[in-house]
Write a protein that holds these residues in place. Sequence first.
Motif, PDB file in Angstrom:
ATOM      1  N   GLN A  34       0.970  -1.301  -0.137  1.00  0.00           N
ATOM      2  CA  GLN A  34       0.228  -0.056   0.039  1.00  0.00           C
ATOM      3  C   GLN A  34       0.865   1.306   0.045  1.00  0.00           C
ATOM      4  OE1 GLN A  34      -2.392  -0.935   3.590  1.00  0.00           O
ATOM      5  NE2 GLN A  34      -3.497  -2.601   2.493  1.00  0.00           N
ATOM      6  N   TYR A  35       2.105   1.002   0.387  1.00  0.00           N
ATOM      7  CA  TYR A  35       3.131   2.369   0.394  1.00  0.00           C
ATOM      8  C   TYR A  35       3.135   2.890  -1.105  1.00  0.00           C
ATOM      9  CZ  TYR A  35       7.326   5.071   0.782  1.00  0.00           C
ATOM     10  OH  TYR A  35       8.157   5.934   0.786  1.00  0.00           O
ATOM     11  N   LEU A  36       3.052   1.860  -2.093  1.00  0.00           N
ATOM     12  CA  LEU A  36       3.270   2.302  -3.597  1.00  0.00           C
ATOM     13  C   LEU A  36       1.958   3.438  -3.820  1.00  0.00           C
ATOM     14  CD1 LEU A  36       4.076  -1.082  -5.178  1.00  0.00           C
ATOM     15  CD2 LEU A  36       5.518   0.736  -4.494  1.00  0.00           C
ATOM     16  N   SER A  37       0.797   3.179  -3.211  1.00  0.00           N
ATOM     17  CA  SER A  37      -0.119   4.148  -3.472  1.00  0.00           C
ATOM     18  C   SER A  37       0.272   5.494  -2.831  1.00  0.00           C
ATOM     19  CB  SER A  37      -1.531   3.582  -2.770  1.00  0.00           C
ATOM     20  OG  SER A  37      -2.637   4.691  -2.824  1.00  0.00           O
ATOM     21  N   TYR A  38       1.037   5.426  -1.688  1.00  0.00           N
ATOM     22  CA  TYR A  38       1.530   6.706  -1.031  1.00  0.00           C
ATOM     23  C   TYR A  38       2.505   7.414  -1.963  1.00  0.00           C
ATOM     24  CZ  TYR A  38       4.466   9.512   2.164  1.00  0.00           C
ATOM     25  OH  TYR A  38       5.204  10.681   2.765  1.00  0.00           O
ATOM     26  N   LEU A  39       3.347   6.657  -2.724  1.00  0.00           N
ATOM     27  CA  LEU A  39       4.068   7.191  -3.603  1.00  0.00           C
ATOM     28  C   LEU A  39       3.627   7.878  -4.727  1.00  0.00           C
ATOM     29  CD1 LEU A  39       7.381   4.716  -3.448  1.00  0.00           C
ATOM     30  CD2 LEU A  39       7.118   6.963  -2.529  1.00  0.00           C
ATOM     31  N   GLU A  40       2.502   7.181  -5.310  1.00  0.00           N
ATOM     32  CA  GLU A  40       2.049   7.814  -6.392  1.00  0.00           C
ATOM     33  C   GLU A  40       1.225   9.201  -5.888  1.00  0.00           C
ATOM     34  OE1 GLU A  40      -1.155   4.669  -7.221  1.00  0.00           O
ATOM     35  OE2 GLU A  40       0.500   3.513  -7.926  1.00  0.00           O
ATOM     36  N   ASP A  41       0.783   9.406  -4.690  1.00  0.00           N
ATOM     37  CA  ASP A  41       0.030  10.657  -4.448  1.00  0.00           C
ATOM     38  C   ASP A  41       1.280  11.499  -4.144  1.00  0.00           C
ATOM     39  OD1 ASP A  41      -2.313   9.525  -4.062  1.00  0.00           O
ATOM     40  OD2 ASP A  41      -2.281   9.354  -2.033  1.00  0.00           O
ATOM     41  N   GLN A  42       2.533  11.180  -3.917  1.00  0.00           N
ATOM     42  CA  GLN A  42       3.538  12.168  -3.757  1.00  0.00           C
ATOM     43  C   GLN A  42       3.884  12.669  -5.237  1.00  0.00           C
ATOM     44  OE1 GLN A  42       4.422  13.061  -0.706  1.00  0.00           O
ATOM     45  NE2 GLN A  42       2.547  11.472  -0.423  1.00  0.00           N
ATOM     46  N   GLY A  43       4.020  11.687  -6.292  1.00  0.00           N
ATOM     47  CA  GLY A  43       4.285  12.073  -7.601  1.00  0.00           C
ATOM     48  C   GLY A  43       3.152  13.067  -8.194  1.00  0.00           C
ATOM     49  N   ALA A  44       1.787  12.834  -7.544  1.00  0.00           N
ATOM     50  CA  ALA A  44       0.672  13.320  -8.398  1.00  0.00           C
ATOM     51  C   ALA A  44       0.698  14.837  -7.983  1.00  0.00           C
ATOM     52  CB  ALA A  44      -0.718  12.766  -7.678  1.00  0.00           C
ATOM     53  N   PHE A  45       1.197  15.055  -6.553  1.00  0.00           N
ATOM     54  CA  PHE A  45       1.517  16.385  -6.127  1.00  0.00           C
ATOM     55  C   PHE A  45       2.393  17.132  -6.762  1.00  0.00           C
ATOM     56  CE2 PHE A  45       3.624  19.447  -2.977  1.00  0.00           C
ATOM     57  CZ  PHE A  45       2.418  20.029  -2.312  1.00  0.00           C
ATOM     58  N   ILE A  46       3.555  16.575  -6.840  1.00  0.00           N
ATOM     59  CA  ILE A  46       4.521  17.298  -7.624  1.00  0.00           C
ATOM     60  C   ILE A  46       3.982  17.782  -9.168  1.00  0.00           C
ATOM     61  CG2 ILE A  46       7.132  17.138  -8.720  1.00  0.00           C
ATOM     62  CD1 ILE A  46       6.994  17.409  -5.607  1.00  0.00           C
ATOM     63  N   ASN A  47       3.496  16.696  -9.930  1.00  0.00           N
ATOM     64  CA  ASN A  47       3.031  16.934 -11.011  1.00  0.00           C
ATOM     65  C   ASN A  47       2.067  17.955 -11.228  1.00  0.00           C
ATOM     66  OD1 ASN A  47       4.808  15.136 -12.347  1.00  0.00           O
ATOM     67  ND2 ASN A  47       3.525  13.359 -12.025  1.00  0.00           N
ATOM     68  N   ALA A  48       1.288  18.312 -10.148  1.00  0.00           N
ATOM     69  CA  ALA A  48       0.318  19.230 -10.312  1.00  0.00           C
ATOM     70  C   ALA A  48       0.773  20.758  -9.961  1.00  0.00           C
ATOM     71  CB  ALA A  48      -0.799  18.946  -9.120  1.00  0.00           C
ATOM     72  N   LEU A  49       2.002  20.764  -9.724  1.00  0.00           N
ATOM     73  CA  LEU A  49       2.666  21.871  -9.311  1.00  0.00           C
ATOM     74  C   LEU A  49       3.407  22.592 -10.578  1.00  0.00           C
ATOM     75  CD1 LEU A  49       4.293  21.365  -5.847  1.00  0.00           C
ATOM     76  CD2 LEU A  49       2.252  22.575  -6.247  1.00  0.00           C
ATOM     77  N   PRO A  50       3.376  23.851 -10.869  1.00  0.00           N
ATOM     78  CA  PRO A  50       4.212  24.584 -11.718  1.00  0.00           C
ATOM     79  C   PRO A  50       5.530  24.326 -11.601  1.00  0.00           C
ATOM     80  CG  PRO A  50       2.860  26.179 -10.977  1.00  0.00           C
ATOM     81  CD  PRO A  50       2.789  24.905 -10.115  1.00  0.00           C
ATOM     82  N   THR A  51       6.671  24.057 -12.747  1.00  0.00           N
ATOM     83  CA  THR A  51       7.799  23.638 -12.509  1.00  0.00           C
ATOM     84  C   THR A  51       8.527  24.944 -11.918  1.00  0.00           C
ATOM     85  OG1 THR A  51       7.912  22.495 -14.779  1.00  0.00           O
ATOM     86  CG2 THR A  51       9.924  23.082 -13.881  1.00  0.00           C
ATOM     87  N   GLU A  52       8.265  25.899 -11.860  1.00  0.00           N
ATOM     88  CA  GLU A  52       9.154  26.965 -11.227  1.00  0.00           C
ATOM     89  C   GLU A  52       8.811  26.724  -9.774  1.00  0.00           C
ATOM     90  OE1 GLU A  52       5.482  28.886 -13.134  1.00  0.00           O
ATOM     91  OE2 GLU A  52       7.031  27.678 -13.638  1.00  0.00           O
ATOM     92  N   LEU A  53       7.776  26.382  -9.350  1.00  0.00           N
ATOM     93  CA  LEU A  53       7.260  26.246  -7.793  1.00  0.00           C
ATOM     94  C   LEU A  53       7.822  24.957  -7.305  1.00  0.00           C
ATOM     95  CD1 LEU A  53       3.836  26.916  -6.310  1.00  0.00           C
ATOM     96  CD2 LEU A  53       5.433  25.413  -5.241  1.00  0.00           C
ATOM     97  N   SER A  54       7.775  23.886  -8.227  1.00  0.00           N
ATOM     98  CA  SER A  54       8.277  22.442  -7.390  1.00  0.00           C
ATOM     99  C   SER A  54       9.920  22.416  -7.184  1.00  0.00           C
ATOM    100  CB  SER A  54       7.863  21.287  -8.706  1.00  0.00           C
ATOM    101  OG  SER A  54       8.560  21.606  -9.862  1.00  0.00           O
ATOM    102  N   HIS A  55      10.408  23.588  -8.046  1.00  0.00           N
ATOM    103  CA  HIS A  55      11.871  23.573  -7.862  1.00  0.00           C
ATOM    104  C   HIS A  55      12.298  24.405  -6.732  1.00  0.00           C
ATOM    105  CE1 HIS A  55      12.931  22.716 -12.374  1.00  0.00           C
ATOM    106  NE2 HIS A  55      12.359  21.673 -11.693  1.00  0.00           N
ATOM    107  N   GLN A  56      11.290  24.887  -6.169  1.00  0.00           N
ATOM    108  CA  GLN A  56      11.517  25.616  -4.861  1.00  0.00           C
ATOM    109  C   GLN A  56      11.267  24.868  -3.635  1.00  0.00           C
ATOM    110  OE1 GLN A  56      10.524  30.229  -4.870  1.00  0.00           O
ATOM    111  NE2 GLN A  56       9.421  29.451  -6.711  1.00  0.00           N
ATOM    112  N   LEU A  57      10.875  23.607  -3.830  1.00  0.00           N
ATOM    113  CA  LEU A  57      10.636  22.732  -2.792  1.00  0.00           C
ATOM    114  C   LEU A  57      11.817  21.974  -2.366  1.00  0.00           C
ATOM    115  CD1 LEU A  57       7.386  21.101  -3.809  1.00  0.00           C
ATOM    116  CD2 LEU A  57       7.651  22.869  -2.391  1.00  0.00           C
ATOM    117  N   ILE A  58      11.951  21.409  -1.225  1.00  0.00           N
ATOM    118  CA  ILE A  58      13.044  20.573  -0.738  1.00  0.00           C
ATOM    119  C   ILE A  58      12.131  19.370  -0.266  1.00  0.00           C
ATOM    120  CG2 ILE A  58      14.545  20.197   1.029  1.00  0.00           C
ATOM    121  CD1 ILE A  58      15.400  22.695   1.378  1.00  0.00           C
TER     122      ILE A  58
END
Length: 593
Positions: free
Chosen positions: A420-444
């Motif tokens: 079920q952790y794979l579902s968690y990882l999918e959510d993390q990817g969905a969060f990043i992909n929903a952000l503009p590139t210039e914003l995601s690059h300001q994340l740590i």
Amino acid sequence: MVARTLVISADDRAWPKDQSEPILFLGEWCRTYSNKNLLEDIDYKIAKYHWDDRKKLYEDYKYLDAIYEKILINLAKKLNYIHCVNYDLRYWRIFIGPWLFTFIGILFDRWSCLSKAIDSYEITSINCLARKDINSLPNDYSEAKEMYRNDYWNEMIFSQLANKFMNNNKIIIKNLLVGPFEKKSNISRKPKIDFKLIVQTILNKISAWVRSDEDYFFISTYLHLFTDIRLQIRLKQFPQVWRNTLSTPVSDLKLDMRDWILTNEINENNFDKVVHLMIPLHIPMLYLEGYKNLMSTIDNLPWPNRPKAIFTSNSHYSDDIFQAWAAEKTEKGVPLFIGQHGGNYGMSPFSSHDQHEFTIADKWLSWGWSDQYKKKIKPVGNLIAMNNTAKYDPNGAGLLVQMSSPRYADNIMAVPIAGQYLSYLEDQGAFINALPTELSHQLIVRLQNVPCSFHNAEEYWRSNFPSLQFDSGERPIKSLIMKSRIYISTYNATSYLLSLTWNIPSLIFWNQAHWELNDEASQYIQILESAGIFHKTPESAANHLIKIWNDIPSWWNSKEVQDARKEFCNKYSYVPEKPLNKLESVFKDNITV
């Protein structure tokens, strides 16, 4: 239905040599980044995981809790007889309880995986690796926890279950001799000077010199050192700073000490038989062969002989020496105080860890919540946050905090388990992909390294999002928070309780199907949701972050958000105006909080 060979491990030495042979992988743990290239030309399926049915998970939790109580009674009697002692049930619950409920849950999970696969698919054979089982006996609970997460031990336990309990005329068990095998550890330890250990050893010697036999005994309390010292002064004792710097005695296997069973009253056709027969084979050596040496170690500890009370927030299930010592003291009437040491407490509908702590404690100190049915729970406030504050940088990065999870189930609670952790990882990817590139690059992205985690979290992130900034998880998280403009929490645990308590702008999202909440906690999460702090989906959280990114303080300091934050913290993570008064009162007789 295609007939398949059942493969139980990520160790490809047990995979069919003929790549055209259809395979059924027992679980997602069989697939890793290291073997992904081997899967390209293989006809395989992955067996459905029995705890993907979360209602079954809850029902199994209740069933296993009952099994644990029955076995604990029988095992306590057996160990009393073997060691020629006469301790009561509470002694053994404190001492071996953490290992016992962990092992029972793990064994049930592995047994259920095999049973479900055999019942649901057409299986011609099961490939196992031949070995000497004694190579996989842990010395103590700490080593057991480490072993239960690695491929070596899990392949061994699946092989044992298949050979001992699931062999039938329709399925061929193939024990492949590929050795040699060695006892393996998840963690590689490089010799180095441990300055923290040196300092703590010195503090232990000072504490031993100043302590009285009837002092309160505090160890791993989670209190800030300054708060811990002031509390001890208020309790009229010279402050002591204790840590257990000793390793458990190393034991040698003695097969004659394992020639026993728990009871003859065993149901022949279910898990009851399995667990009763497997416990004598797998109980850590410290509880059998090493018990006398452990008692000698305890007798020589410099800790108080007759403490007024014992207080800890995590030694009660992570330290066999402390557990045995505390069990002996409670046998003589010394009260045991346990402090909350993280998130999820009071919010989860079920947790084997929580139930154990509530049962063994005389008083259990919560970070704010209470329970009318558990009178021993005393809300004193967030122990970590007392005299411990943090600030944020309105122009800093966004801090996205990750959890990692072992590929094999090792706890029964309302969290993502195994695949079920794979579902968690999918959510993390969905969060990043929903952000503009210039914003995601300001994340740590703050990583968490757990041995034998799915795909290795760092490998997953660096492979799929190579342009992001990463933190390896080794630095104190507080130092990252103070350089960030917003804290983004993705799971129900300690970190977001601290960020909310510290009044750090916080955004929270998690999958509620895997992070179930009890009814009361659901109402408080809804309060955070109404203020835009909590989100049910990664896309909703990402959209909100886009909206507030350029002026987070305006959103965070609004009355609606602050009111929601305060109401939630008052319930689950508050700091009283006078925390020492609160703490002092809970340690004094006939005074309730």
